[in-house]
Scaffold this motif. Structure first.
Motif, PDB file in Angstrom:
ATOM      1  N   ILE A   1       4.453   9.953   3.368  1.00  0.00           N
ATOM      2  CA  ILE A   1       3.766  10.067   2.076  1.00  0.00           C
ATOM      3  C   ILE A   1       2.573  11.009   2.185  1.00  0.00           C
ATOM      4  O   ILE A   1       2.334  11.836   1.299  1.00  0.00           O
ATOM      5  CB  ILE A   1       3.321   8.677   1.572  1.00  0.00           C
ATOM      6  CG1 ILE A   1       4.547   7.848   1.198  1.00  0.00           C
ATOM      7  CG2 ILE A   1       2.396   8.814   0.364  1.00  0.00           C
ATOM      8  CD1 ILE A   1       4.239   6.478   0.649  1.00  0.00           C
ATOM      9  N   ILE A   2       1.816  10.907   3.282  1.00  0.00           N
ATOM     10  CA  ILE A   2       0.671  11.816   3.462  1.00  0.00           C
ATOM     11  C   ILE A   2       1.159  13.260   3.493  1.00  0.00           C
ATOM     12  O   ILE A   2       0.576  14.155   2.864  1.00  0.00           O
ATOM     13  CB  ILE A   2      -0.112  11.462   4.746  1.00  0.00           C
ATOM     14  CG1 ILE A   2      -0.765  10.081   4.596  1.00  0.00           C
ATOM     15  CG2 ILE A   2      -1.181  12.523   5.033  1.00  0.00           C
ATOM     16  CD1 ILE A   2      -1.356   9.536   5.886  1.00  0.00           C
TER      17      ILE A   2
ATOM     18  N   MET B   1       0.827  -1.212   0.000  1.00  0.00           N
ATOM     19  CA  MET B   1       0.000   0.000   0.000  1.00  0.00           C
ATOM     20  C   MET B   1       0.863   1.263   0.000  1.00  0.00           C
ATOM     21  O   MET B   1       0.486   2.282  -0.585  1.00  0.00           O
ATOM     22  CB  MET B   1      -0.934   0.004   1.223  1.00  0.00           C
ATOM     23  CG  MET B   1      -2.086  -0.988   1.163  1.00  0.00           C
ATOM     24  SD  MET B   1      -3.203  -0.694  -0.237  1.00  0.00           S
ATOM     25  CE  MET B   1      -2.567  -1.883  -1.424  1.00  0.00           C
ATOM     26  N   ILE B   2       2.026   1.194   0.647  1.00  0.00           N
ATOM     27  CA  ILE B   2       2.958   2.323   0.630  1.00  0.00           C
ATOM     28  C   ILE B   2       3.454   2.571  -0.797  1.00  0.00           C
ATOM     29  O   ILE B   2       3.512   3.721  -1.267  1.00  0.00           O
ATOM     30  CB  ILE B   2       4.157   2.064   1.570  1.00  0.00           C
ATOM     31  CG1 ILE B   2       3.710   2.114   3.037  1.00  0.00           C
ATOM     32  CG2 ILE B   2       5.277   3.070   1.333  1.00  0.00           C
ATOM     33  CD1 ILE B   2       3.246   3.473   3.506  1.00  0.00           C
TER      34      ILE B   2
ATOM     35  N   ALA C   1      -4.459   5.091   0.241  1.00  0.00           N
ATOM     36  CA  ALA C   1      -3.561   3.943   0.322  1.00  0.00           C
ATOM     37  C   ALA C   1      -2.611   4.075   1.512  1.00  0.00           C
ATOM     38  O   ALA C   1      -2.357   3.096   2.237  1.00  0.00           O
ATOM     39  CB  ALA C   1      -2.768   3.800  -0.973  1.00  0.00           C
ATOM     40  N   ALA C   2      -2.080   5.288   1.736  1.00  0.00           N
ATOM     41  CA  ALA C   2      -1.170   5.506   2.870  1.00  0.00           C
ATOM     42  C   ALA C   2      -1.893   5.306   4.200  1.00  0.00           C
ATOM     43  O   ALA C   2      -1.330   4.738   5.143  1.00  0.00           O
ATOM     44  CB  ALA C   2      -0.580   6.914   2.794  1.00  0.00           C
ATOM     45  N   ARG C   3      -3.144   5.742   4.275  1.00  0.00           N
ATOM     46  CA  ARG C   3      -3.913   5.553   5.513  1.00  0.00           C
ATOM     47  C   ARG C   3      -4.256   4.088   5.744  1.00  0.00           C
ATOM     48  O   ARG C   3      -4.259   3.618   6.897  1.00  0.00           O
ATOM     49  CB  ARG C   3      -5.175   6.416   5.469  1.00  0.00           C
ATOM     50  CG  ARG C   3      -4.872   7.894   5.724  1.00  0.00           C
ATOM     51  CD  ARG C   3      -6.083   8.767   5.601  1.00  0.00           C
ATOM     52  NE  ARG C   3      -5.759  10.141   5.994  1.00  0.00           N
ATOM     53  CZ  ARG C   3      -6.480  11.196   5.656  1.00  0.00           C
ATOM     54  NH1 ARG C   3      -7.563  11.052   4.884  1.00  0.00           N
ATOM     55  NH2 ARG C   3      -6.118  12.411   6.048  1.00  0.00           N
ATOM     56  N   ASN C   4      -4.531   3.346   4.671  1.00  0.00           N
ATOM     57  CA  ASN C   4      -4.759   1.904   4.806  1.00  0.00           C
ATOM     58  C   ASN C   4      -3.519   1.226   5.365  1.00  0.00           C
ATOM     59  O   ASN C   4      -3.606   0.361   6.244  1.00  0.00           O
ATOM     60  CB  ASN C   4      -5.132   1.285   3.454  1.00  0.00           C
ATOM     61  CG  ASN C   4      -6.544   1.606   3.032  1.00  0.00           C
ATOM     62  OD1 ASN C   4      -7.392   1.954   3.860  1.00  0.00           O
ATOM     63  ND2 ASN C   4      -6.826   1.502   1.739  1.00  0.00           N
TER      64      ASN C   4
ATOM     65  N   GLY D   1       6.984   1.766   9.818  1.00  0.00           N
ATOM     66  CA  GLY D   1       5.868   1.806   8.880  1.00  0.00           C
ATOM     67  C   GLY D   1       5.006   3.042   9.060  1.00  0.00           C
ATOM     68  O   GLY D   1       4.581   3.673   8.085  1.00  0.00           O
ATOM     69  N   LEU D   2       4.760   3.405  10.329  1.00  0.00           N
ATOM     70  CA  LEU D   2       3.971   4.611  10.607  1.00  0.00           C
ATOM     71  C   LEU D   2       4.688   5.854  10.072  1.00  0.00           C
ATOM     72  O   LEU D   2       4.048   6.753   9.522  1.00  0.00           O
ATOM     73  CB  LEU D   2       3.738   4.739  12.114  1.00  0.00           C
ATOM     74  CG  LEU D   2       2.744   3.745  12.734  1.00  0.00           C
ATOM     75  CD1 LEU D   2       2.819   3.793  14.247  1.00  0.00           C
ATOM     76  CD2 LEU D   2       1.328   4.039  12.257  1.00  0.00           C
ATOM     77  N   ALA D   3       6.003   5.884  10.235  1.00  0.00           N
ATOM     78  CA  ALA D   3       6.780   7.024   9.723  1.00  0.00           C
ATOM     79  C   ALA D   3       6.674   7.112   8.209  1.00  0.00           C
ATOM     80  O   ALA D   3       6.495   8.195   7.642  1.00  0.00           O
ATOM     81  CB  ALA D   3       8.237   6.887  10.156  1.00  0.00           C
TER      82      ALA D   3
END
Length: 284
Positions: A97-98, A55-56, A74-77, A90-92
């Motif tokens: 991207i957001i 998704m990233i 996709a970034a929020r998923n 992963g959160l970073a």
């Protein structure tokens, strides 16, 4: 090749291979191939962490295509999965991207907040490459705010890390970003030197998205130096790579630049056509 790899590897290794292939495809401007690979992962993957990583890549791909809402979705998923797994790295990456999408859309304050949050997460995960990526993004924000010394400070720190770990794609991107600072400071010869380094690295490694934007930046510098014929040639190279990666926003930007160059060369009808093409693409 993918079918053969599947026969030789277990499911997790196979899906990780596909994710890596999609990421490489994006970095080389093969966006359609990347999208096909990600679609395959979405159909076949039942492993949450791998799906989040895919998704990233999809978010990055959608951002390149200018499909901002799909990129954020996709970034929020991905972020939702990383939160379940307490994956700080992963959160970073998700927040980075957001933040990038908000920056592209002109919301610099919101972008900066996401980058700063991501930087703290990356530091807690002790991920040097991700820290350098976020320093680069904060450097871009600083450049837009005309804090050029701060921007160069961020870029120099990021460059040292990327060069040390041998990530030539990020080295090329950072050199491009440094060139953009020198362009804004009207240090045109220094800007051209940095753009040429970025272009040579990108040519040697076939980083087509970087080539498109670096040639645009170089052409803009040449316009500022009133070297209009050379600028036209360089802008033509930018258009070639923009079409290769099928990036409509970049194509529109090259049309805009070509329109300005044609105006200086007093080919007014051609200038009008180029500017109309840019406007039409930006509206579509």
């Amino acid at each position: 090749t993918i079918t053969l790899a599947r026969k030789k590897r277990n499911t997790e290794a196979y899906l990780n291979l596909l994710t890596n292939m999609s990421e490489i495809s994006v970095s080389h401007g093969m966006l359609n191939m990347a999208h096909e690979i990600i679609s395959k992962i979405k159909r076949e993957c039942r492993i949450r962490s791998i799906k989040a990583n895919a998704m990233i890549v999809l978010s990055d791909l959608m951002a390149i295509k200018g499909k901002w809402e799909k990129s954020i979705a996709a970034a929020r998923n991905a972020r939702n999965i990383y939160e379940l797994e307490n994956n700080k790295k992963g959160l970073a990456k998700s927040n980075n991207i957001i933040g990038t999408v908000y920056g592209e859309r002109g919301n610099l304050k919101k972008a900066g907040r996401y980058f700063e949050q991501s930087l703290e997460l990356a530091k807690s995960a002790n991920d040097k490459k991700l820290i350098a990526m976020l320093q680069s993004n904060l450097g871009i924000i600083s450049n837009i705010y005309e804090d050029y010394d701060k921007a160069l400070g961020y870029f120099n720190e990021a460059y040292a890390v990327f060069n040390d770990i041998g990530d030539m794609k990020k080295v090329a991107e950072t050199k491009h970003n440094m060139a953009m600072v020198y362009k804004e400071r009207k240090e045109y010869e220094r800007a051209l030197d940095e753009f040429d380094i970025a272009i040579n690295l990108a040519l040697n490694n076939r980083y087509q998205p970087i080539l498109a934007i670096a040639y645009i930046g170089k052409a803009e510098v040449l316009v500022s130096m009133e070297s209009y014929k050379l600028a036209a040639l360089v802008a033509g190279k930018a258009m070639d790579f923009a079409h290769t990666i099928d990036d409509k926003l970049t194509i529109a930007e090259v049309y805009r630049l070509q329109g300005i160059i044609c105006k200086h060369l007093e080919t007014y009808k051609l200038a009008e056509n180029k500017l109309k093409s840019a406007l039409r693409l930006n509206k579509s």
